[in-house]
Design a protein around this motif. Sequence first.
Motif, PDB file in Angstrom:
ATOM      1  N   GLU A   1      -3.396  -0.520  -5.756  1.00 24.26           N
ATOM      2  CA  GLU A   1      -3.029  -0.562  -4.344  1.00 24.26           C
ATOM      3  C   GLU A   1      -2.722   0.825  -3.800  1.00 24.26           C
ATOM      4  N   THR A   2      -3.292   1.120  -2.662  1.00 26.66           N
ATOM      5  CA  THR A   2      -3.035   2.400  -2.000  1.00 26.66           C
ATOM      6  C   THR A   2      -2.912   2.124  -0.506  1.00 26.66           C
ATOM      7  N   ALA A   3      -2.643   3.182   0.257  1.00 20.29           N
ATOM      8  CA  ALA A   3      -2.618   3.020   1.706  1.00 20.29           C
ATOM      9  C   ALA A   3      -3.977   2.507   2.190  1.00 20.29           C
TER      10      ALA A   3
ATOM     11  N   ASP B   1      -0.548 -20.121  -7.972  1.00 18.79           N
ATOM     12  CA  ASP B   1       0.593 -20.030  -8.891  1.00 18.79           C
ATOM     13  C   ASP B   1       0.920 -21.371  -9.535  1.00 18.79           C
ATOM     14  N   GLU B   2       0.790 -22.436  -8.754  1.00 16.73           N
ATOM     15  CA  GLU B   2       1.215 -23.751  -9.242  1.00 16.73           C
ATOM     16  C   GLU B   2       0.042 -24.495  -9.889  1.00 16.73           C
TER      17      GLU B   2
ATOM     18  N   SER C   1       7.683 -17.053   4.074  1.00 17.91           N
ATOM     19  CA  SER C   1       6.663 -16.081   4.490  1.00 17.91           C
ATOM     20  C   SER C   1       6.618 -15.947   6.013  1.00 17.91           C
TER      21      SER C   1
ATOM     22  N   LEU D   1      -1.522 -18.454  -2.247  1.00 18.40           N
ATOM     23  CA  LEU D   1      -0.853 -17.896  -3.432  1.00 18.40           C
ATOM     24  C   LEU D   1      -0.077 -18.985  -4.190  1.00 18.40           C
ATOM     25  N   THR D   2       0.625 -19.833  -3.443  1.00 16.47           N
ATOM     26  CA  THR D   2       1.371 -20.927  -4.088  1.00 16.47           C
ATOM     27  C   THR D   2       0.404 -21.849  -4.820  1.00 16.47           C
TER      28      THR D   2
ATOM     29  N   GLU E   1       5.014   1.825  -4.462  1.00 18.61           N
ATOM     30  CA  GLU E   1       4.901   0.457  -4.975  1.00 18.61           C
ATOM     31  C   GLU E   1       4.344   0.433  -6.390  1.00 18.61           C
ATOM     32  N   THR E   2       4.996  -0.326  -7.234  1.00 22.73           N
ATOM     33  CA  THR E   2       4.536  -0.500  -8.611  1.00 22.73           C
ATOM     34  C   THR E   2       4.730  -1.965  -8.981  1.00 22.73           C
ATOM     35  N   ALA E   3       4.318  -2.311 -10.196  1.00 22.18           N
ATOM     36  CA  ALA E   3       4.569  -3.674 -10.669  1.00 22.18           C
ATOM     37  C   ALA E   3       6.076  -3.957 -10.640  1.00 22.18           C
TER      38      ALA E   3
ATOM     39  N   ARG F   1       8.285 -22.008   0.496  1.00 22.72           N
ATOM     40  CA  ARG F   1       7.681 -20.681   0.322  1.00 22.72           C
ATOM     41  C   ARG F   1       6.953 -20.258   1.597  1.00 22.72           C
TER      42      ARG F   1
ATOM     43  N   ARG G   1      -0.155 -10.227  -3.847  1.00 24.65           N
ATOM     44  CA  ARG G   1       1.188 -10.262  -4.398  1.00 24.65           C
ATOM     45  C   ARG G   1       1.820  -8.871  -4.362  1.00 24.65           C
ATOM     46  N   GLY G   2       0.999  -7.834  -4.338  1.00 25.29           N
ATOM     47  CA  GLY G   2       1.541  -6.472  -4.255  1.00 25.29           C
ATOM     48  C   GLY G   2       1.939  -5.914  -5.597  1.00 25.29           C
ATOM     49  N   GLY G   3       2.103  -4.584  -5.636  1.00 19.34           N
ATOM     50  CA  GLY G   3       2.561  -3.928  -6.852  1.00 19.34           C
ATOM     51  C   GLY G   3       1.452  -3.647  -7.844  1.00 19.34           C
TER      52      GLY G   3
ATOM     53  N   ALA H   1       0.371 -17.506   2.090  1.00 18.65           N
ATOM     54  CA  ALA H   1       1.425 -17.965   1.168  1.00 18.65           C
ATOM     55  C   ALA H   1       0.996 -19.253   0.486  1.00 18.65           C
ATOM     56  N   SER H   2       0.301 -20.133   1.211  1.00 12.75           N
ATOM     57  CA  SER H   2      -0.089 -21.395   0.594  1.00 12.75           C
ATOM     58  C   SER H   2      -1.218 -21.171  -0.404  1.00 12.75           C
TER      59      SER H   2
ATOM     60  N   GLY I   1       0.795  -1.219   0.000  1.00 10.40           N
ATOM     61  CA  GLY I   1       0.000   0.000   0.000  1.00 10.40           C
ATOM     62  C   GLY I   1       0.828   1.269   0.000  1.00 10.40           C
TER      63      GLY I   1
ATOM     64  N   GLY J   1      -4.288  -1.224   1.443  1.00 14.93           N
ATOM     65  CA  GLY J   1      -3.412  -1.898   2.402  1.00 14.93           C
ATOM     66  C   GLY J   1      -4.068  -1.999   3.772  1.00 14.93           C
TER      67      GLY J   1
ATOM     68  N   LEU K   1       5.732 -25.585  -1.607  1.00 11.08           N
ATOM     69  CA  LEU K   1       4.783 -24.997  -0.652  1.00 11.08           C
ATOM     70  C   LEU K   1       5.435 -24.817   0.716  1.00 11.08           C
TER      71      LEU K   1
ATOM     72  N   SER L   1       0.151 -15.973   7.879  1.00 10.70           N
ATOM     73  CA  SER L   1       0.953 -15.709   6.671  1.00 10.70           C
ATOM     74  C   SER L   1       1.206 -17.007   5.902  1.00 10.70           C
ATOM     75  N   VAL L   2       1.274 -18.136   6.608  1.00 14.50           N
ATOM     76  CA  VAL L   2       1.413 -19.432   5.924  1.00 14.50           C
ATOM     77  C   VAL L   2       0.132 -19.736   5.140  1.00 14.50           C
TER      78      VAL L   2
END
Lengths: 255, 255
Positions: free
Chosen positions: B147-149, B200-201, A189, B196-197, A147-149, A185, B141-143, B193-194, A143, B152, A182, B189-190
């Motif tokens: 996204e702004t404050a 992604d996978e 995190s 997102l993983t 931050e950018t891509a 990663r 994932r961010g970026g 992260a899981s 946030g 966030g 998993l 956070s796990v």
Amino acid sequence: MTATIPTTDPAPAPAPATATAEVPADPATATRRPGYRRLPVQQRREQLIAVALELFASRPPEEVSLDDVAEAAGASRPLVYRYFAGKQQLYEAALRSAAEELSGRFTVPPDGTPTEQLAAVLDRYFEFVAEHHTGYGALLRGGSVVETARTGAIVDEVRRVALRRTLRHLGVREAAGPRLTLLVRSWISVVEASALTWLDEGRQIEPESLRDWLIDQFVVMTAATAAHDPQTAGVLTALLDRDPQAVALLHRLGR
Amino acid sequence: MTATIPTTDPAPAPAPATATAEVPADPATATRRPGYRRLPVQQRREQLIAVALELFASRPPEEVSLDDVAEAAGASRPLVYRYFAGKQQLYEAALRSAAEELSGRFTVPPDGTPTEQLAAVLDRYFEFVAEHHTGYGALLRGGSVVETARTGAIVDEVRRVALRRTLRHLGVREAAGPRLTLLVRSWISVVEASALTWLDEGRQIEPESLRDWLIDQFVVMTAATAAHDPQTAGVLTALLDRDPQAVALLHRLGR
């Protein structure tokens, strides 16, 4: 020298006549500012990045201006603009430099058990977090205005390096399957979340204690994953063969 | 009706004459667009948010325009602008709505052992991730450009709700100390992260299997933390008293 604003990323326009030394826009500037002196192009660029990194480390990005960077570097604002199109570009250059430095800290020392080696890497990681506390928090919490891509991609690349290095450290030579990926990663995190929690909660826990906690988490998370994945089971066996502390930890949990 | 752009957040300007029904800018629009019909103000707002959420769920925010939202809602672009100053405002309203929905899923069901109850919450979490896959990924994932404050802060609030609910579920009545907070934040956070993983996978792991893995991780992470923290030790004892599966898991690790 006029303040040219580069349209592409880093390389500044070559210095016109001398090729290695700056010619200030106004010779009087050199005497007005005490810290101001001519520097070779590459050295000046690195100096500006280093100064910016120091400012971004302890102040939120929105509170750092190019004027602040120029002042802290003992340089003029037009000179900073000669190297960077604006704050966003300077921020990204600083972030790239920080990312390289952090990735460099992931190198595993040659001696020790696997968890001792991992502990040494974590020590260096937390030193980095302490040095760059505000910048680390602003970036990973999300946030932030800067931050950018592109900044997202830089952070992701650090995570990918951490994943590859950790897998190599664990002796994984073939491709990591979905469960091992998993696991690693997720643990990365946990490292990030614990660094952010550590900063948020006023660093109440000692970094050494946090590091030991993260090593314990790594061992038990691996053990719990090994029960359902042959590749992780192989990693765990290899780890326990060389690591009496990890064996002792798992024994204690089972009591 | 003219396209007024509100300067403050959500409440649309009250509809001028009828107070509950929209008056389209151009009566012909009503016949031109097949899905177009008058709706009460609050209902229209909710419809636009629902339509936006659906679009943001499966497309990156930068690929969703207000025109897309208007078209999918069977409304005119000026009408969408009457409710939201622009895409960013609509995105934030949609995110707020998604955050409320997700937080609502954290309610623990009354029956089952503690880990069975946690598993039910995780099932609902992964249903949410599957429904909002692209939006969830882009945001966490961010970026992302949107996204702004403020975005966030919305994500952080969801994490805070998850932290509070998990602590309450664990029977923690007093304030959580730094190590228990570290543990629960790390586990959350796990979970992220899981998720997102998993996305992604290519969702190679079944969500049920991922859920069981996360429950195992919760138990072993708690057990490893309990060794160094009395408060977490109390939580672990209470958990094991009511949860034979968790006891069996720890026994297996110790063998």
